[in-house]
Motif scaffolding. Structure first.
Motif, PDB file in Angstrom:
ATOM      1  N   GLY A  78       0.787  -1.501  -0.805  1.00 24.48           N
ATOM      2  CA  GLY A  78      -0.374   0.080   0.050  1.00 24.48           C
ATOM      3  C   GLY A  78       0.794   1.249   0.239  1.00 24.48           C
ATOM      4  N   PRO A  79       0.381   2.257  -0.279  1.00 19.60           N
ATOM      5  CA  PRO A  79       1.252   3.357  -0.063  1.00 19.60           C
ATOM      6  C   PRO A  79       2.148   3.592   1.056  1.00 19.60           C
ATOM      7  N   THR A  80       1.589   3.013   2.323  1.00 17.25           N
ATOM      8  CA  THR A  80       2.687   2.671   3.582  1.00 17.25           C
ATOM      9  C   THR A  80       4.662   2.910   2.692  1.00 17.25           C
ATOM     10  N   ILE A  81       4.533   2.046   1.321  1.00 22.24           N
ATOM     11  CA  ILE A  81       6.093   1.998   1.169  1.00 22.24           C
ATOM     12  C   ILE A  81       6.521   2.978   0.907  1.00 22.24           C
ATOM     13  N   LEU A  82       6.028   4.331   0.929  1.00 18.97           N
ATOM     14  CA  LEU A  82       5.604   5.857   0.654  1.00 18.97           C
ATOM     15  C   LEU A  82       6.638   6.358   2.035  1.00 18.97           C
ATOM     16  N   THR A  83       6.928   5.127   2.873  1.00 18.69           N
ATOM     17  CA  THR A  83       7.653   5.698   4.194  1.00 18.69           C
ATOM     18  C   THR A  83       8.698   5.318   4.516  1.00 18.69           C
ATOM     19  N   LEU A  84       9.054   3.296   3.666  1.00 21.79           N
ATOM     20  CA  LEU A  84      10.299   2.863   3.439  1.00 21.79           C
ATOM     21  C   LEU A  84      11.262   4.377   3.568  1.00 21.79           C
ATOM     22  N   PRO A  85      11.953   5.381   3.085  1.00 24.79           N
ATOM     23  CA  PRO A  85      13.003   6.147   2.475  1.00 24.79           C
ATOM     24  C   PRO A  85      12.922   6.480   4.553  1.00 24.79           C
ATOM     25  N   TYR A  86      11.980   7.055   4.857  1.00 24.23           N
ATOM     26  CA  TYR A  86      11.720   7.213   6.580  1.00 24.23           C
ATOM     27  C   TYR A  86      12.124   6.759   6.958  1.00 24.23           C
ATOM     28  N   ALA A  87      11.579   5.191   7.325  1.00 22.30           N
ATOM     29  CA  ALA A  87      12.398   3.918   7.669  1.00 22.30           C
ATOM     30  C   ALA A  87      13.371   4.216   7.487  1.00 22.30           C
ATOM     31  N   PHE A  88      14.184   4.242   6.683  1.00 23.68           N
ATOM     32  CA  PHE A  88      15.424   3.613   6.194  1.00 23.68           C
ATOM     33  C   PHE A  88      16.545   5.108   6.753  1.00 23.68           C
TER      34      PHE A  88
END
Length: 462
Positions: free
Chosen positions: A54-64
């Protein structure tokens, strides 16, 4: 390998009855209406993909940005491998129970049956409710933010606020929530799969464009200055990744398959993880490469900063925002199904038909009230990234990284000297520790961010 026959454990008197035969199932409105079993393996693939990609993948750079390149790649890969393994084990346990004459269509029933503990039934209900509500709140919040982004690009000084866009999204979700069954979402979730691919490619292309432009932001991949903050940020990031990979409704998705279900979920998982491989790595790498430790919890906001020009063509970003917005409706619907099933079990009369006045009116009222509840909290507490961390640590880690391994060991009883037994034990121990530390770090960040805004703030806090 010879699989021993699983003896059904006796539950204590206070435990809820397990619906394990047709006569009980026939009076179960939640099973008959919400979790009807008519799907094929590819329908399960659509549902799984919508639940995870879902759009939560747009949070992955933030997690990195809390892990850096090395730990970021490592955590993303480990979470992917472990969740695939976990969901596959869960499907095997469900298939085993079905062959033994005890087909389970709810996570709580499966856990209570295999572990033989009445309290487990209520524990799973509590965790699933927390996940469903948290994801529904996050989906409505992010959808409202998408509308706000589009509105701000057209009318930068317009009078509308974030809570008003959230209210608009909530009204749409109230209408869509009236789709009666999980299976009826199969076409919606097929569209959701293509939408996830479309906006991922758009975001990746936009990040590459931003990285090559003369307005490219300065790249800084440094972590937190103090060791304590660095450790806390790392565990928060791990919790966010766990939430992004999380599902928590595998038994309910498998329940939509027409029996026999043997092998169907494995095919569905292969479809889902093919999409995961393409989308997760490309979004994480491109976003973190360009924005580093300045990456927002929604990378689209990094591409469309409040000050200065957009870092990619506005029309392209606008198209990506529209695709995200559309998929968020599917996300909200999928993660509401367990709540609807519980409502339907308590409120509906299976003998009067799905669309009878007796069942239709309570369905409209209860589902609308649930969406209003989620919309209200999305508007009141807009911390999207932090919500992901808390939900991951408290919800997805127990259901997706601990219970499936325990259920498999209890069901198939592998030898204590076997590789499978010890791999499962190691995963349970490691992720119990990760869950505890992630819970602490995520709640700590939630408390720290709570001081940055007022109720019904106009900005989503990172």
């Amino acid at each position: 390998m010879t699989i021993p026959t699983l003896q059904q454990p006796l539950l204590p008197p206070e435990a809820p009855p397990l619906p394990e035969n047709d006569s009980i199932r026939q009076g179960d409105a939640g099973a008959a209406f919400v979790l009807e079993s008519k799907g094929e393996w590819y329908h399960a693939g659509f549902h799984l993909t919508t639940a995870i990609v879902g759009p939560t993948i747009l949070t992955l750079p933030y997690a990195f940005r809390g892990l850096g390149w090395g730990l970021g790649f490592f955590s993303l890969t480990v979470m992917g491998v472990v969740t695939f393994y976990s969901y596959y084990l869960m499907s095997l346990v469900l298939e085993h129970c079905e062959k033994a004459g005890r087909r389970h269509i709810r996570f709580r029933e499966l856990a209570s049956d295999v572990l033989g503990s009445g309290w487990m039934y209520y524990f799973v209900i509590f965790i699933q409710t927390a996940i469903n509500t948290g994801i529904s709140i996050g989906a409505i919040l992010l959808a409202g933010e998408c509308l706000q982004i589009m509105y701000s690009s057209i009318s930068p000084d317009g009078p509308l606020h974030l809570w008003q866009f959230i209210a608009m999204v909530t009204v749409v979700m109230m209408v869509l929530s009236q789709l009666p069954t999980f299976h009826s979402l199969r076409h919606v979730n097929l569209a959701s799969l293509f939408l996830s691919l479309a906006y991922t490619f758009i975001v990746v292309g936009a990040c590459i464009h931003a990285g090559l432009s003369k307005d490219a932001p300065a790249r800084d991949y440094s972590l937190e200055s103090s060791k304590f903050s660095m450790v806390m940020s790392a565990f928060t990031s791990v919790s966010i990744i766990a939430a992004i990979f999380g599902n928590g409704i595998v038994p309910e998705i498998q329940a939509t398959l027409a029996p026999p279900v043997t092998g169907k979920m494995f095919k569905g998982l292969m479809m889902c993880y093919s999409v995961i491989f393409v989308t997760f790595y490309s979004a994480a790498v491109s976003g973190y490469y360009v924005f580093g430790n300045k990456a927002s919890s929604n990378i689209l906001k990094s591409l469309m900063p409040d000050e200065g020009p957009a870092l990619a063509p506005t029309w392209l970003l606008g198209l990506g925002v529209i695709f995200v917005l559309l998929q968020l409706f599917a996300i909200g619907l999928v993660y509401s199904q367990v709540a609807y099933e519980i409502m339907e079990t308590k409120s509906a009369d299976v003998n009067q038909g799905m669309f009878s006045k007796r069942n239709l009116i309570p369905r409209i009222i209860l589902r609308s009230l649930y969406m209003i509840f989620c919309g209200f909290f999305a508007a009141m507490l807009p911390f999207f990234g932090d919500i992901n961390g808390v939900v991951g640590a408290l919800g997805f880690i127990p259901l997706d990284f601990i219970l499936p391994m325990l259920l498999y060991n209890m069901t198939y009883k592998p030898s204590r000297s076997s590789f499978t037994y010890w791999i499962n034990i190691i995963i349970m121990v490691v992720f119990t520790g990760v869950g505890l530390l992630g819970s602490f770090s995520s709640i700590r960040k939630l408390i720290l961010d709570a001081s940055k805004f007022k109720l019904f703030s106009d900005d989503v806090v990172d």
